[in-house]
Design an enzyme around this catalytic site. Structure first.
Site, mmCIF file in Angstrom:
data_model
loop_
_atom_site.group_PDB
_atom_site.id
_atom_site.type_symbol
_atom_site.label_atom_id
_atom_site.label_comp_id
_atom_site.label_asym_id
_atom_site.label_seq_id
_atom_site.Cartn_x
_atom_site.Cartn_y
_atom_site.Cartn_z
ATOM 1 N N GLU A 135 61.240 28.255 66.694
ATOM 2 C CA GLU A 135 60.979 26.846 67.261
ATOM 3 C C GLU A 135 62.455 26.129 67.489
ATOM 4 O O GLU A 135 63.128 26.028 66.340
ATOM 5 C CB GLU A 135 60.324 26.282 65.847
ATOM 6 N N ASP A 170 56.737 22.308 69.534
ATOM 7 C CA ASP A 170 56.531 20.904 68.769
ATOM 8 C C ASP A 170 57.108 19.683 69.482
ATOM 9 O O ASP A 170 57.941 19.460 70.116
ATOM 10 C CB ASP A 170 57.652 20.904 67.566
ATOM 11 N N GLN A 196 52.698 21.860 67.684
ATOM 12 C CA GLN A 196 52.704 20.922 66.601
ATOM 13 C C GLN A 196 52.563 19.802 67.357
ATOM 14 O O GLN A 196 53.602 19.323 68.269
ATOM 15 C CB GLN A 196 53.815 21.117 65.721
ATOM 16 N N GLU A 232 51.771 17.998 62.665
ATOM 17 C CA GLU A 232 52.894 17.732 61.802
ATOM 18 C C GLU A 232 53.496 16.111 61.763
ATOM 19 O O GLU A 232 54.433 16.277 62.836
ATOM 20 C CB GLU A 232 53.778 18.714 62.089
#
Length: 258
Positions: A135, A170, A196, A232
């Protein structure tokens, strides 16, 4: 319909960690993820999860307070990385985690990239039954973190050429790193194996920032149905009170009264 996971590190902090899986299930989540499960024994996690799927965990970061953010890309820390990875792999295997995120650590330069690629190749060989993910993280939240660009991550994944490792998208970090998270998604969707979400720009409840969550759900459902969408974010108030976004996304496509 995609599966939604609650990040237990950031959500349901009103209750102790091992009580959070039950809260997440009762609030409509299909599973959970937790950044670092290592403060609790695996047997306690098994009881707390009670069969609820665990979507993702991270490898141990080291001493967070001293600035450690993992070791995979840190030259000279190969032994430390391998010890921490084996501990993570043990947790991931026993708790049946869908993904294991390998944290790169604070480093820079070609030597760090070589170290990172070699450590990831070792990890894939060492844990043949696990699916790994990497990530990119933005430098405001994670100063000095080695992996800080999606094109950089794509190059590393292409070099590894292994279907058991993918890209963790993300929404918050993608927007902070590249401005338009939608373009990042479009460019790298075929590499992504975990998602996320959070609101932008405050990282509260998901929504805003010019990114369509319904479109994301449709894309995941069509192109990568095994991918979890994990929440998240930092709740603006109580976690349960701010879950209207989850209700709306999960009700899409259902018949009236269904």
């Amino acid at each position: 319909m995609p599966r939604f996971a609650a990040n237990l590190t950031l959500l349901f902090t009103e209750v102790p960690m091992l009580d959070r899986p039950d809260w997440a299930a009762r609030c409509g989540f299909d599973g959970v993820e937790v950044l670092f499960p290592y403060d609790n024994p695996m047997a306690d996690w098994e009881r707390a999860l009670a069969g609820l799927p665990l979507a993702l965990i991270n490898t141990p970061p080291g001493d967070w307070g001293s600035g450690d953010r993992g070791f995979a890309a840190v030259p000279g820390m190969e032994l430390r990385f391998r010890e921490s990875f084996l501990r993570a792999a043990d947790y991931a295997t026993r708790l049946q985690a869908g993904r294991l995120h390998v944290m790169a650590g604070v480093a820079k330069g070609p030597q760090a990239e070589q170290c990172y690629t070699e450590n990831l190749a070792w990890a894939l060989a060492e844990a043949p039954d696990l699916v790994l993910t990497i990530e990119p993280l933005n430098p405001d939240d994670m100063p000095g973190y080695f992996l800080n660009d999606y094109d950089q991550a794509a190059r590393i994944l292409d070099d590894l050429a292994n279907p058991r490792i993918g890209l963790q998208f993300d929404l918050w970090h993608a927007a902070r790193l590249h401005g338009d998270a939608g373009l990042v998604w479009a460019d790298h969707r075929h590499r992504i194996n975990h998602v996320q979400i959070a609101g932008f720009p405050a990282r509260n409840e998901p929504g805003g920032g010019g990114f369509s969550l319904p479109d994301l759900c449709d894309d995941v459902d069509q192109h990568c149905p095994e991918t979890w969408i994990a929440a998240e974010y930092r709740p603006a108030k109580g976690t349960a009170q701010g879950l209207g976004w989850l209700t709306a996304l999960k009700s899409r496509g259902q018949p009236i009264g269904g």
